[in-house]
Design a protein around this motif. Structure first.
Motif, PDB file in Angstrom:
ATOM      1  N   LEU A 109       0.807  -1.224   0.000  1.00 16.58           N
ATOM      2  CA  LEU A 109       0.000   0.000   0.000  1.00 16.58           C
ATOM      3  C   LEU A 109       0.835   1.268   0.000  1.00 16.58           C
ATOM      4  O   LEU A 109       0.481   2.254  -0.668  1.00 16.58           O
ATOM      5  CB  LEU A 109      -0.930   0.002   1.222  1.00 16.58           C
ATOM      6  N   SER A 110       1.933   1.266   0.752  1.00 15.11           N
ATOM      7  CA  SER A 110       2.747   2.486   0.824  1.00 15.11           C
ATOM      8  C   SER A 110       4.142   2.168   1.323  1.00 15.11           C
ATOM      9  O   SER A 110       4.377   1.128   1.951  1.00 15.11           O
ATOM     10  CB  SER A 110       2.093   3.509   1.760  1.00 15.11           C
ATOM     11  N   PRO A 174       3.813   0.504  -4.599  1.00 14.56           N
ATOM     12  CA  PRO A 174       2.400   0.446  -4.224  1.00 14.56           C
ATOM     13  C   PRO A 174       1.554  -0.154  -5.349  1.00 14.56           C
ATOM     14  O   PRO A 174       1.705   0.212  -6.520  1.00 14.56           O
ATOM     15  CB  PRO A 174       2.056   1.918  -3.975  1.00 14.56           C
TER      16      PRO A 174
END
Length: 202
Positions: A109-110, A174
């Motif tokens: 995600l990050s 990501p």
């Protein structure tokens, strides 16, 4: 059994689609140095059986269930992969007990770069949430990592420079999928206590 300590960053040499399966040819001079037919090698955390060895390339068959439950189906020639041979009984357990039986996939995600490490957040499938605890262990693409935090929908891990440099996790972005394997000890504890805990899962 594996320990989640990646021995080598290898490369997919070829992918041969088969009915309900695929055959992967993987280049890795370190893991093929003593590889023989029938040996186990983890590829991005998935335990595969060596079918053939040709120089520094080994071939393994991947069945449909493995393709469905892992990210191996997305690999293409040239894709980098984390490689680890099965641990010897007299070797140090440097990471944690990793079976090479992937429970599912998450999505990166990050990434938050730090001065000496990166904090990476990964989505966590709902069915795996109960096995993941802060400061516990998890295998991400076959890399043994300590869970820095967990919120029910995602987990975070901190990656040191060595992990960033020597595994696929250094290049993930990501949106990329990663293989997740929860700590097998947590699964055994859950089953053993299911009859004693209200709402426990057998």
């Amino acid at each position: 059994m594996f320990t989640g300590i990646v021995e080598e960053l290898g490369e997919i040499a070829a992918v041969e689609p088969l009915p309900d399966a695929a055959r992967l040819s993987v280049r890795g001079p370190v893991v093929t140095a003593d590889a023989r037919h029938g040996d186990s090698i983890a590829v991005n955390g998935v335990c595969l059986t060596v079918v053939e060895v040709d120089g520094d390339v080994f071939t393994a068959d991947v069945m449909k269930e493995t393709l469905d439950r892992s990210s191996l189906g997305a690999l293409r020639p040239g894709s980098p992969v984390n490689l680890e041979r099965a641990v010897r009984a007299d070797a140090r357990l440097g990471g944690h007990i990793v079976q090479g039986h992937v429970d599912g996939t998450g999505t990166l995600l990050s990434r938050e770069p730090g001065e000496h490490w990166e904090v990476v957040r990964i989505s966590l499938p709902a069915e795996l949430n109960r096995y993941v605890v802060e400061k516990g262990s998890i295998a991400v693409d076959g890399v043994s990592l300590t869970v820095a935090g967990v919120d029910g929908e995602s987990l975070t891990v901190s990656l040191i420079p060595t992990t960033l440099r020597l595994t696929t996790l250094g290049a993930k972005r990501p949106g990329d999928p990663v293989n997740l394997e929860a700590d097998v000890i947590a699964k055994h504890v859950e089953k053993l206590t299911a009859g004693y805990v209200p709402g426990g899962r057998a």
